[in-house]
Design a protein around this motif. Structure first.
Motif, PDB file in Angstrom:
ATOM      1  N   HIS A  29     -84.660   6.673 -77.069  1.00 13.41           N
ATOM      2  CA  HIS A  29     -86.054   6.303 -76.798  1.00 13.41           C
ATOM      3  C   HIS A  29     -86.966   7.529 -76.838  1.00 13.41           C
ATOM      4  O   HIS A  29     -88.112   7.450 -77.298  1.00 13.41           O
ATOM      5  CB  HIS A  29     -86.176   5.592 -75.438  1.00 13.41           C
ATOM      6  N   HIS A  33     -90.646   8.356 -78.083  1.00  9.40           N
ATOM      7  CA  HIS A  33     -91.667   8.717 -77.104  1.00  9.40           C
ATOM      8  C   HIS A  33     -91.244   9.997 -76.388  1.00  9.40           C
ATOM      9  O   HIS A  33     -90.326   9.986 -75.576  1.00  9.40           O
ATOM     10  CB  HIS A  33     -91.839   7.579 -76.086  1.00  9.40           C
ATOM     11  N   ILE A  38     -93.178   3.931 -71.978  1.00 10.76           N
ATOM     12  CA  ILE A  38     -93.580   2.824 -72.839  1.00 10.76           C
ATOM     13  C   ILE A  38     -95.101   2.740 -72.813  1.00 10.76           C
ATOM     14  O   ILE A  38     -95.709   3.243 -71.862  1.00 10.76           O
ATOM     15  CB  ILE A  38     -92.961   1.483 -72.373  1.00 10.76           C
ATOM     16  N   THR A  40     -94.005   1.956 -77.007  1.00  8.26           N
ATOM     17  CA  THR A  40     -93.884   2.577 -78.322  1.00  8.26           C
ATOM     18  C   THR A  40     -94.146   1.483 -79.347  1.00  8.26           C
ATOM     19  O   THR A  40     -94.163   0.301 -79.007  1.00  8.26           O
ATOM     20  CB  THR A  40     -92.491   3.185 -78.556  1.00  8.26           C
ATOM     21  N   PHE A  49     -96.474   6.491 -80.309  1.00  9.18           N
ATOM     22  CA  PHE A  49     -96.522   6.339 -78.856  1.00  9.18           C
ATOM     23  C   PHE A  49     -97.987   6.545 -78.448  1.00  9.18           C
ATOM     24  O   PHE A  49     -98.813   6.913 -79.272  1.00  9.18           O
ATOM     25  CB  PHE A  49     -95.584   7.349 -78.157  1.00  9.18           C
ATOM     26  N   GLU A  50     -98.296   6.334 -77.174  1.00 10.42           N
ATOM     27  CA  GLU A  50     -99.649   6.357 -76.592  1.00 10.42           C
ATOM     28  C   GLU A  50    -100.410   5.077 -76.947  1.00 10.42           C
ATOM     29  O   GLU A  50    -100.760   4.832 -78.110  1.00 10.42           O
ATOM     30  CB  GLU A  50    -100.472   7.588 -77.020  1.00 10.42           C
TER      31      GLU A  50
END
Ligand code: GSH
Length: 196
Positions: A29, A33, A38, A40, A49-50
């Motif tokens: 994961h 990221h 979380i 993603t 991500f973000e």
């Protein structure tokens, strides 16, 4: 919810892969990221991500979340940043304090300071919104993020002091795409759709 709502607004089908807190911290994961969090997002060769970056990506690729006209588009993007960078931080600081700092000796003295900072942002936002439906003419990804940021205040009485902001959040929540996203998210936790 933010990513789900964006995908529902643009009518893009999606699959959800749930990860446990333990899995979030594992190398597989973390490759998606770097901070082991979380959400993603994966689409073909792209992994993101973000939340803000994911919503922005969806809004750029599909019609419905950003205006076509260049200046209006730039303003909508400014509201996305404002939601995440200016309005959310004080709300998050307050939320974290209420969740994990309640037993500290300084909690009672610090909470009003944090709430004043939230109120300052809410007051400015309320003045700018006025009696408009959305922050800059049509609903945009800026509103999507701002509504979800303001929803973090649910359970406090802070938003109710600004009737136009409460109505703004309610308008966001009344959107069919929001409802579809909420129902799907709810079902993850309960295994069934919400009642009422
Ligand atoms: N700035 C990040 C924040 C992500 C974030 O805080 N995710 C939370 C869940 S909403 C999380 O993964 N928490 C678990 C952890 O940090 O270990 C974003 O907007 O995507």
């Amino acid at each position: 919810m933010r990513v789900r709502w964006a995908l529902e607004e643009v009518g893009q089908p999606y699959d959800v892969r749930l990860v446990s807190f333990r899995e979030m911290k594992e190398p597989a994961h973390r490759r998606l990221h770097p901070f082991g969090q979380i959400p993603t997002y994966e689409e073909g060769d792209l992994a993101l991500f973000e939340t803000g970056a994911i919503v922005f990506h969806i809004a750029q690729r599909h019609a419905g979340l950003l205006p076509d006209e260049a200046n209006a588009r730039a303003r909508a993007i400014a509201w996305m940043f404002a939601a995440l960078n200016t309005v959310e931080p004080p709300i998050l600081d307050r939320e974290i304090a209420t969740l994990v700092e309640r037993d500290k000796t300084w909690y009672a003295a610090r909470l009003p300071i944090l709430e004043d900072r939230v109120r300052a942002r809410l007051g400015n936002l309320s003045s700018r919104l006025g009696d408009a439906d959305w922050l800059d003419d049509a609903f945009s990804a800026g509103d999507l993020l701002m509504v979800t940021v303001l929803r973090r205040l649910n359970g406090s009485d802070m938003l109710e002091k600004y009737p136009n902001l409460s109505a703004y959040v309610a308008r966001g929540e009344a959107r069919p795409a929001y409802k579809r996203a909420f129902d799907a998210q709810w079902a993850v936790f309960t295994g069934k759709p919400p009642t009422g």
